[in-house]
Write a protein that holds these residues in place. Structure first.
Motif, mmCIF file in Angstrom:
data_model
loop_
_atom_site.group_PDB
_atom_site.id
_atom_site.type_symbol
_atom_site.label_atom_id
_atom_site.label_comp_id
_atom_site.label_asym_id
_atom_site.label_seq_id
_atom_site.Cartn_x
_atom_site.Cartn_y
_atom_site.Cartn_z
ATOM 1 N N LYS A 1 -1.072 4.318 -2.027
ATOM 2 C CA LYS A 1 -0.779 5.753 -1.883
ATOM 3 C C LYS A 1 -0.562 6.431 -3.229
ATOM 4 N N ASP A 2 -0.196 5.643 -4.233
ATOM 5 C CA ASP A 2 0.051 6.172 -5.580
ATOM 6 C C ASP A 2 -1.107 5.750 -6.468
ATOM 7 N N PHE A 3 -1.904 6.721 -6.902
ATOM 8 C CA PHE A 3 -3.153 6.398 -7.585
ATOM 9 C C PHE A 3 -2.954 6.020 -9.048
ATOM 10 N N GLU A 4 -1.694 6.028 -9.500
ATOM 11 C CA GLU A 4 -1.381 5.514 -10.833
ATOM 12 C C GLU A 4 -1.322 3.984 -10.827
ATOM 13 N N LEU A 5 -1.198 3.386 -9.642
ATOM 14 C CA LEU A 5 -0.989 1.937 -9.533
ATOM 15 C C LEU A 5 -1.734 1.427 -8.291
ATOM 16 N N LEU A 6 -2.901 0.820 -8.524
ATOM 17 C CA LEU A 6 -3.786 0.461 -7.411
ATOM 18 C C LEU A 6 -4.257 -0.994 -7.477
ATOM 19 N N PRO A 7 -3.361 -1.959 -7.613
ATOM 20 C CA PRO A 7 -3.814 -3.349 -7.754
ATOM 21 C C PRO A 7 -4.552 -3.880 -6.526
ATOM 22 N N PHE A 8 -4.325 -3.273 -5.351
ATOM 23 C CA PHE A 8 -4.987 -3.722 -4.128
ATOM 24 C C PHE A 8 -6.036 -2.726 -3.648
ATOM 25 N N GLY A 9 -6.385 -1.747 -4.507
ATOM 26 C CA GLY A 9 -7.335 -0.730 -4.112
ATOM 27 C C GLY A 9 -6.667 0.355 -3.292
ATOM 28 N N GLY A 10 -7.502 1.164 -2.630
ATOM 29 C CA GLY A 10 -6.985 2.256 -1.828
ATOM 30 C C GLY A 10 -8.015 2.701 -0.810
ATOM 31 N N GLY A 11 -7.634 3.653 0.016
ATOM 32 C CA GLY A 11 -8.548 4.147 1.036
ATOM 33 C C GLY A 11 -8.808 3.110 2.116
ATOM 34 N N ARG A 12 -9.910 3.278 2.815
ATOM 35 C CA ARG A 12 -10.192 2.395 3.956
ATOM 36 C C ARG A 12 -10.539 0.975 3.529
ATOM 37 N N ARG A 13 -10.885 0.771 2.233
ATOM 38 C CA ARG A 13 -11.235 -0.571 1.776
ATOM 39 C C ARG A 13 -10.084 -1.273 1.070
ATOM 40 N N ILE A 14 -8.863 -0.802 1.272
ATOM 41 C CA ILE A 14 -7.714 -1.456 0.652
ATOM 42 C C ILE A 14 -7.608 -2.890 1.171
ATOM 43 N N CYS A 15 -7.107 -3.791 0.348
ATOM 44 C CA CYS A 15 -7.017 -5.204 0.725
ATOM 45 C C CYS A 15 -6.127 -5.371 1.962
ATOM 46 N N PRO A 16 -6.659 -5.903 3.076
ATOM 47 C CA PRO A 16 -5.840 -6.024 4.287
ATOM 48 C C PRO A 16 -4.745 -7.075 4.179
ATOM 49 N N GLY A 17 -4.896 -8.037 3.260
ATOM 50 C CA GLY A 17 -3.891 -9.087 3.106
ATOM 51 C C GLY A 17 -2.840 -8.784 2.055
ATOM 52 N N MET A 18 -2.750 -7.512 1.649
ATOM 53 C CA MET A 18 -1.832 -7.114 0.582
ATOM 54 C C MET A 18 -0.384 -7.534 0.868
ATOM 55 N N SER A 19 0.103 -7.268 2.068
ATOM 56 C CA SER A 19 1.506 -7.557 2.382
ATOM 57 C C SER A 19 1.803 -9.047 2.311
ATOM 58 N N LEU A 20 0.863 -9.874 2.781
ATOM 59 C CA LEU A 20 1.062 -11.321 2.720
ATOM 60 C C LEU A 20 1.095 -11.794 1.277
ATOM 61 N N GLY A 21 0.166 -11.294 0.442
ATOM 62 C CA GLY A 21 0.147 -11.673 -0.966
ATOM 63 C C GLY A 21 1.424 -11.294 -1.683
ATOM 64 N N LEU A 22 1.956 -10.113 -1.389
ATOM 65 C CA LEU A 22 3.195 -9.667 -2.027
ATOM 66 C C LEU A 22 4.381 -10.537 -1.610
#
Length: 515
Positions: free
Chosen positions: A436-457
């Motif tokens: 949501k914050d475009f200054e920091l996008l390690p997992f991408g953004g929009g509809r192609r954001i990494c779906p496993g982001m929460s598990l990785g974190l």
């Protein structure tokens, strides 16, 4: 062999001749070219390939300082658009996300038609939408994550035990942080996805071969391929990349197919079978739900397994290695996070996932690491499905689009002292890594954001926090913090060029026990 090499060189000469002739044809009208964003001067045939260098994310960041945050280049025959600021990233990933959400796929990812089944590579159409719904509704839900919480904790305890044994049996000997983190991450994923342990290479030949082939895939994907820049060369495979990639990928997919077949056999057989609570069982149980989710066939399942393993192992282990390296370079930050862990977790207590919300400095360290060292510094390349206007310029249909989040994370307009490791910048800050914050996008953004982001974190916070809380760490003799080698290497992920070696000593103030 000599004849074969001669034939290859003859074919290469023929291709280059054809390519030169194509460049001699009348160019496009200047009005059309003028609509492209500005960019560096192109050379005949190769365009701007020479501008990329060994570290494209850094080279492109430097070029953007001269040509602007929206820049166009020609990489061989491929028109490429590069975004290097939060504002332009927002236009691509949010405002024009629908038009710019398809994928530009490199040749190594087309081996065995991988691009037709792999979720990160599929066009944003029906098959991709179904897979995204499966991930969001069945696999990566808070409830499903919580059901694997104890399993993840056991894998972290195994990591601590491995390091503890190294510290007690070989005192003063350094531990390879990347290898230890990769094994723990792979153990966690394979246990929760397949109810297997694919990280134990000492006891399992299957695990050894699996890791060998996954590493081979990472190596091949990270190599520059002439066929990606000159499509006419693609089928020739002059560098042998596709051939080697095919061999590795076939072995990995065959293993997944065997696991799927065995699970289906057990489910259908009359023998007593207690289904494990893993993601494979969930995938096999999915049926048409009447709300748009289609049943998963074995072909789709094994490719989704591939996606989860590739996206989840090297990325998390690389991020952990970078975080540990930064903390060893900055002993004051290391002392601060240890103090926070001692205060909020308590000496003698193990870190739990429920503790993470009470550890703002640990969270800040993770954010700062992902800002400085994003594992995918250019994200997965996108592709324009039609012409679109951005800031008065045209991004043409078919263009490859790169979002340089490495440059965005070091933008001096956005970040104070952007090249410095300063976790404190995130204390009290509302900036997050969730797209949501475009200054920091390690997992991408929009509809192609990494779906496993929460598990990785979750895994990253747990492993980093536990290693710091449980052990005192120091660099090997002769290595001072200020001189620690932080050279990076870009392949499928942004790795530390030289593995981080660090010496653990069990904190004498706490005793090792499983609470």
């Amino acid at each position: 062999m000599e004849l074969l090499h001669l034939l290859k060189y003859c074919l290469l000469c023929l291709v280059l001749t054809v390519t030169i002739l194509r460049f001699l044809l009348p160019p496009k009208p200047p009005e059309a070219a003028a609509k492209l964003p500005p960019g560096p001067t192109r050379l005949p045939i190769i365009g701007n390939i020479h501008n990329l260098g060994a570290k494209p994310h850094r080279s492109l960041a430097d070029l953007s300082k001269k040509h602007g945050p929206l820049m166009s280049m020609k990489l061989g025959r491929i028109t490429t658009i590069v975004a290097s600021s939060p504002a332009v990233a927002r236009e691509i990933l949010q405002k024009h996300d629908r038009i710019l959400s398809n994928r530009h796929t490199v040749l190594s990812m087309k081996v065995l038609d991988l691009h037709k089944f792999s979720m990160p590579l599929l066009p944003a159409e029906a098959k991709w939408r179904n897979l995204r719904k499966v991930c969001n509704s069945y696999l990566f839900t808070p409830q499903k994550f919580d059901s694997y919480r104890e399993l993840r904790r056991e894998r972290v305890l195994e990591l601590l035990e491995d390091v503890r044994l190294a510290a007690s049996q070989r005192p003063g000997e350094a531990v390879d942080i990347r290898r230890a983190a990769f094994r723990a991450t792979l153990n966690s994923l394979s246990s929760s996805i397949l109810s297997l342990n694919l990280g134990d290479v000492e006891r399992s030949e299957t695990a050894r071969e699996f890791q060998e082939h996954v590493s081979g895939i990472m190596e091949e994907v990270g190599k520059p391929n002439l066929g990606d820049y000159f499509p006419v060369m693609g089928k020739m495979d002059l560098q042998g990349i596709q051939k080697r990639m095919k061999g590795h990928l076939e072995n990995v997919l065959n293993l997944f197919q065997w696991v799927i077949d065995e699970r289906v056999r057990k489910i259908k057989s009359d023998e007593l079978y207690v289904s494990p609570n893993d993601m494979l069982h969930t995938l096999l149980a999915i049926g048409d739900d009447g709300e748009g989710t289609a049943a998963m066939d074995p072909l789709c399942i094994k490719h989704l397994l591939w996606d989860m393993f590739v996206a989840g192992t090297h990325t998390t282990s690389s991020s952990l290695e970078w975080a540990m390296a930064e903390l060893l370079r900055h002993p004051d930050n290391l002392a601060k996070v240890k103090e926070e862990l001692d205060k909020n977790v308590g000496k003698g207590n193990h870190l739990h996932e429920s503790d993470i919300s009470r550890l703002p400095y640990l969270q800040a360290i993770v954010k700062e690491t992902l800002r400085l060292r994003p594992v995918s510094p250019l994200l997965v390349p996108r592709k324009a499905s039609e012409d679109v206007e951005i800031r008065g310029f045209i991004v043409p249909k078919g263009a490859q689009i790169l979002v340089n989040i490495w440059a965005i994370g070091r933008d001096p307009v956005v970040w104070e002292n952007p090249d410095s490791f300063m976790p404190e910048r995130f204390l009290g800050s509302m900036i997050d890594v969730r797209g949501k914050d475009f200054e920091l996008l390690p997992f991408g953004g929009g509809r192609r954001i990494c779906p496993g982001m929460s598990l990785g974190l979750r895994m990253l916070h747990m492993m980093l926090g536990s290693l710091v809380h449980w052990f005192e760490w120091k660099l090997p003799d002769g290595v001072v913090p200020e001189k620690l080698d932080m050279e990076e290497q870009l392949g499928m992920a942004l790795h530390k060029f030289k593995p981080l070696l660090a010496i653990p000593r069990e904190d004498g103030k706490i005793s090792y026990k499983k609470d």
